[in-house]
Design a protein around this motif. Structure first.
Motif, PDB file in Angstrom:
ATOM      1  N   GLY A 115      -0.333  10.137   2.687  1.00 10.29           N
ATOM      2  CA  GLY A 115       0.108  10.893   1.562  1.00 10.29           C
ATOM      3  C   GLY A 115      -0.186  12.486   1.964  1.00 10.29           C
ATOM      4  N   LEU A 168       1.093   4.298  -2.927  1.00  8.43           N
ATOM      5  CA  LEU A 168       1.064   5.730  -2.586  1.00  8.43           C
ATOM      6  C   LEU A 168       2.087   6.408  -3.127  1.00  8.43           C
ATOM      7  CD1 LEU A 168      -0.480   7.820  -1.035  1.00  8.43           C
ATOM      8  CD2 LEU A 168       0.639   6.974   0.870  1.00  8.43           C
ATOM      9  N   LEU A 221      -4.202   5.803   4.127  1.00  9.86           N
ATOM     10  CA  LEU A 221      -3.468   6.093   3.068  1.00  9.86           C
ATOM     11  C   LEU A 221      -3.616   7.482   2.468  1.00  9.86           C
ATOM     12  CD1 LEU A 221      -3.471   2.595   1.074  1.00  9.86           C
ATOM     13  CD2 LEU A 221      -1.516   3.656   2.642  1.00  9.86           C
ATOM     14  N   ARG A 222      -4.401   7.840   2.342  1.00  6.63           N
ATOM     15  CA  ARG A 222      -4.789   9.387   1.975  1.00  6.63           C
ATOM     16  C   ARG A 222      -4.370  10.420   3.108  1.00  6.63           C
ATOM     17  NH1 ARG A 222      -9.990   7.742   0.168  1.00  6.63           N
ATOM     18  NH2 ARG A 222     -11.087   8.461   2.060  1.00  6.63           N
ATOM     19  N   ARG A 258       2.036   9.572  -5.772  1.00  8.07           N
ATOM     20  CA  ARG A 258       2.491  10.964  -5.789  1.00  8.07           C
ATOM     21  C   ARG A 258       3.625  11.316  -6.731  1.00  8.07           C
ATOM     22  NH1 ARG A 258       5.393  11.779  -2.014  1.00  8.07           N
ATOM     23  NH2 ARG A 258       4.957  13.848  -1.499  1.00  8.07           N
ATOM     24  N   HIS A 303       0.962  -1.025   0.235  1.00  2.78           N
ATOM     25  CA  HIS A 303      -0.139  -0.028   0.006  1.00  2.78           C
ATOM     26  C   HIS A 303       0.726   1.263   0.016  1.00  2.78           C
ATOM     27  CE1 HIS A 303      -3.588  -2.111   0.294  1.00  2.78           C
ATOM     28  NE2 HIS A 303      -3.404  -2.584   1.458  1.00  2.78           N
TER      29      HIS A 303
END
Length: 908
Positions: free
Chosen positions: A168, A95, A164-165, A99, A91
């Motif tokens: 980020g 990510l 995960l957001r 990005r 994951h």
């Protein structure tokens, strides 16, 4: 935190480093932080096992003896933690890559990294002749129509995606060169905090999502990305059309994107999607659209503080304000006090209140439809422009206009899908109540009889008596209600799965006549041709349907615009990937010719998936490989599962994806491209026939092995996939534990299961036999260069094989207990790899795609390690006799499946 103190970057030097190194920095940072989290959580032993596993897969190939030694002694709970750690890593890598793509796009690419050039290169110059802008008039005919579906291939929980957001966001803070050391240290602390949350978050769903959960997930995509993306896409198109300074004059680009959805409307094989679910879905979508539009109108309106002295309003705008003061005097007085002598601002604040009234269902103040709102917005634009305020007229206000034109009050055009067999069963029940029908089962497919019922109506005594019949009729009534409430665009397409004869299509109109009588209902029936045989017979079915009077009346009412859907999933499962690709091309060519003969404006709806076995791969390249006349400036495609978040999880990535799709659609319609494609198809027609025959024979020889479907189920987590609870739809059509039939296996879990075995059969099987049957390397190399269809086919196969592993596939297949199936798969894998490399003139897979090769290599070791964990879990689960052991090993298996899906990315 001591373990991470050295991870603070020198942003000045970092920005000057090659892009690939900057990505590696991010991955290394995240891995070190994850390791620290594991140690703090008391999982240092897990970290040691992970390191042992990775040491066993480093270098030229995996050391399977070391891999087994690292895992075979572990108990189920220990192995579950190992699988979880590897899954978290995937994951994080995904990510970091996402990005990184955004960074490359924003910076315009990195000349030192050729692998990133395609992502960074402006897609528009590929159009027309070099140096010429795009003709603005072409956008009037252009239509790009992505359709979101709830097909269950996204293995992540929403809670994991949300974590995960947040990670980020902290990475962005840490990477921002404008932030000082103190803020970067805060970002590092928050990163480790969020990683701890991610590690301690359960990665398996405890309950199956409902259709409403799926709808809410889709709403997040619209809210976070799609609503913001559309104006940026249109501005980019304006630049491509040669507009020197967008936002200073009326736009030359008509809104060409429409978003559709099957989520809450697709009931084919999903008993949980009911008429009530569809009705509620329409309400949820409208609520979302109106909430966003109300806020946007308010926001834009409050910026229009131009006073009447500097920017006098037009007479029409003054009249509109006068009318508003009569319709809602209290609001008018309040707005006038807050915005004195600011007429343009006043008009938009009135509009914002009316949108809110529409949202609340206050009929007296509500807009009747989006057209009324657009009229107010354009009135403000025209008044501003007439007063010389061109930037205010065609800047953010134009963005708002584009959003209303694209999303309306309904957000996405919800489509209904149902299997033809369901309609036939309901019609048989209803026709059993009609005298002189004879056999009601046969009559249910009688196109002439159904056409008469659709035209003249049903006998008054006929009624739905079963729950199934009531549900089908209620669904059609919901469609009629939606159009009355939100307009025809809100819901009007009805997709018929397994359309095999004209009666399957006219059936919908006959049922609609019984459901709503003569009430207004715009119903566009969309045939879906899926299997190899159905694709071969598609124009024959359409000919019979077109001759019916109800079809001709409908076609006249829609200016002879017809939509036909072609399915990639079942066709590939039915005849294999090579024959399916060639068959789909042939079917689309014949459909385009059929439309030309009938004077029809045809839109082909592509039921592509994200996986390589379901039509996945770069969409813009696939578009350029379509038959001449089959695109014609219209492209509609399904977007599902992990693909939705990969393509639309970020505004910048989503914008570039749609730019590439749009550019490819425009380029595909040029005469030069169509002439080249047609010439190549004619030149290699005999080659196509030979490839088709040989690949089909090889594929059928595999799937016709006795008990083949049972072998797949035993050698893969096919049955257990349903326990991941990825979607509301059941995994397969029957519940048989033995004696499974290939037709019983749904295409999506079929592909998902094969990816887990590391064989990826649906992406390449039969290609090696096909290429070997031709045997002429020079001819095949020439065709790969000149024939876009073959080039796209080889590209998909190459990617699919790059994500395969022969030794692991052999171990998974051994669990199925069929030496013949194992031999056929491995022999074809060897043959395909050998011939593919020869035709591509390469020594290694992905040699011409270094960026892709690096992305695959970055994950391969971790995926191999997780595959070994999954093998152990499958063996233990099959052997376990008590419920506790079964439950423990099933959890290990599901965590590993989740992780492999994250590592491979395009799995279903």
């Amino acid at each position: 935190m001591e373990a991470t103190s050295s991870d603070r970057h020198d942003h000045t030097t970092r920005a000057d480093r090659p892009a690939a190194d900057r990505l590696a920095d991010d991955v290394a940072l995240l891995r070190r932080l994850q390791d620290a989290v594991l140690v703090e959580a008391g999982a240092g032993d897990v970290l040691e096992v992970v390191r042992d596993l990775l040491a066993a897969v480093e270098g030229a190939g995996a050391d399977h003896v070391r891999l087994a030694a690292a895992t075979d002694h572990l108990a189920a709970d220990q192995l579950e933690q190992v699988a979880r750690a590897l899954t978290v890593h995937f994951h994080l890598v995904n990510l970091a890559e996402s990005r990184h793509r955004v960074r490359v796009l924003r910076e315009g690419g990195d000349a030192r990294d050729s692998a990133l050039q395609e992502a960074a290169t402006d897609p528009w110059p590929a159009l027309g002749r070099e140096g010429e802008p795009v003709d603005p008039g072409i956008f009037e005919r252009l239509r790009i129509h992505p359709v979101l579906t709830a097909h269950p291939t996204e293995a992540r929980r929403r809670a994991v995606a949300a974590a995960l957001r947040r990670i980020g966001h902290q990475l962005d803070r840490h990477d921002d060169p404008l932030r000082g050391p103190a803020e970067q240290q805060v970002a590092l602390r928050r990163l480790q905090e969020e990683l701890e949350v991610l590690w301690r978050t359960a990665h398996l769903r405890t309950t199956r999502p409902t259709p409403y959960d799926e709808v809410r997930t889709a709403m997040a995509v619209f809210d976070d990305t799609l609503l913001r993306l559309v104006p940026r896409l249109y501005r980019s198109a304006e630049l491509a059309a040669g507009v020197a300074e967008p936002g200073t004059a009326p736009p030359v680009v008509a809104p060409f994107v429409r978003f559709g959805s099957w989520i809450g409307g697709d009931r084919d094989g999903n008993p949980f999607v009911t008429a009530e679910v569809t009705r509620q879905t329409l309400g949820i979508q409208a609520e979302q659209a109106l909430r966003v539009l109300a806020a946007a109108v308010e926001r834009v309106g409050r910026t229009l503080t131009l006073d009447a002295a500097s920017t006098p309003p037009s007479r029409a705008l003054r009249d509109a304000l006068a009318a508003a003061s009569v319709a809602d005097p209290a609001a008018a007085a309040e707005i006038a006090v807050g915005s004195p002598d600011e007429p343009h601002r006043q008009l938009l604040l009135h509009a914002a209140r009316r949108v809110q009234a529409t949202r609340r269902g206050e009929v007296e103040r509500a807009y009747r439809d989006p057209g009324e709102l657009l009229a107010d917005l354009r009135l403000a634009q025209e008044s501003l422009a007439a007063a010389g305020a061109h930037r205010a007229a065609y800047g953010e206000l134009q963005h708002l206009v584009w959003q209303v034109e694209t999303f309306g009050f309904h957000l996405a055009e919800l489509e209904v899908r149902q299997h033809s067999a369901v309609h036939a069963a309901v019609l048989a029940e209803l026709l059993g109540q009609v005298e002189d029908v004879g056999d009601p089962v046969a009559a249910a497919r009688d196109a002439v009889l159904l056409d008469r019922l659709a035209t003249d109506g049903w006998p008054e005594h006929v009624e739905a008596r079963s729950e199934k019949a009531q549900e089908v009729l209620n669904t059609l009534r919901v469609v009629a209600w939606a159009q009355e409430r939100w307009g025809e665009r809100s819901c009007g397409r009805y997709v018929v799965s397994f359309s095999q004869q004209p009666g399957d299509l006219v059936a919908v109109r006959a049922l609609a006549r019984l459901a709503v009588g003569e009430r207004p209902l715009r119903l566009d029936v969309v045939p879906l041709f899926e299997t190899g045989d159905d694709l071969r017979r598609c124009t024959e079915v359409l000919d019979g349907w077109w001759e019916l009077s109800s079809t001709r009346r409908w076609a006249s009412s829609v200016d002879h615009r017809v939509e036909v859907m072609v399915g990639y999933s079942d066709s590939s499962k039915d005849v294999g990937p090579v024959s399916a690709t060639l068959g789909l091309y042939d079917a689309q060519a014949r459909l385009a010719a059929w439309a030309g003969r009938r004077g029809v404006e045809l839109t082909l709806f592509h039921g592509r998936g994200g996986s390589l076995g379901r039509g996945g791969g770069p969409v813009h390249r696939a578009i350029l490989a379509q038959p001449p006349g089959s695109v014609d400036l219209r492209f509609k495609v399904t977007e599902q599962g992990e693909v939705v978040f990969a393509r639309y999880g970020d505004v910048t990535i989503g914008q570039r994806h749609l730019e590439r799709v749009t550019a490819a659609v425009l380029r595909a319609a040029t005469s030069g491209n169509e002439e080249r494609t047609a010439a190549a198809a004619a030149r290699y027609d005999d080659l196509a026939r030979r490839l088709d025959e040989a690949s089909h024979a090889a594929y059928r020889a595999l799937v016709d092995v006795p008990g083949f479907a049972d072998v797949v189920a035993l050698s893969s987590p096919l049955e257990e996939i349903g326990e991941l609870r990825m979607g509301s739809r059941p995994v397969r059509r029957s519940g048989a534990d033995v004696g499974r039939d290939l037709a019983d296996l749904r295409a999506i879990p079929w592909v998902f299961a094969w990816s887990q075995t590391r064989a990826n059969v649906p992406g390449w099987f039969g290609l090696g036999s096909a290429l070997a049957a031709v045997g002429d390397v020079a001819l095949l190399r020439e065709a790969a260069r000149e024939w876009p269809l073959l080039g796209a086919l080889l590209e998909v196969a190459e990617m699919s094989l790059a994500k395969s592993d022969r030794r692991l596939a052999e171990r998974f297949l051994a669990l199925g207990g069929s030496e013949e199936v194992t031999r056929r798969v491995l022999d074809e894998m060897d043959l395909t790899r050998r011939w593919l490399l020869d035709v591509l003139d390469q020594d290694e897979l992905l040699a011409r795609e270094p960026g892709l090769a690096r992305a695959v290599a970055m994950r391969t070791g971790y995926v191999d390690a997780l595959s070994v964990v999954q093998l152990r879990a499958l063996r233990e689960l099959r052997a376990a006799t008590d419920e506790a052991s079964q439950a423990a090993w099933r959890r290990v298996l599901l965590v590993a499946v989740n992780g492999v899906a994250a590592g491979l990315q395009n799995t279903g």
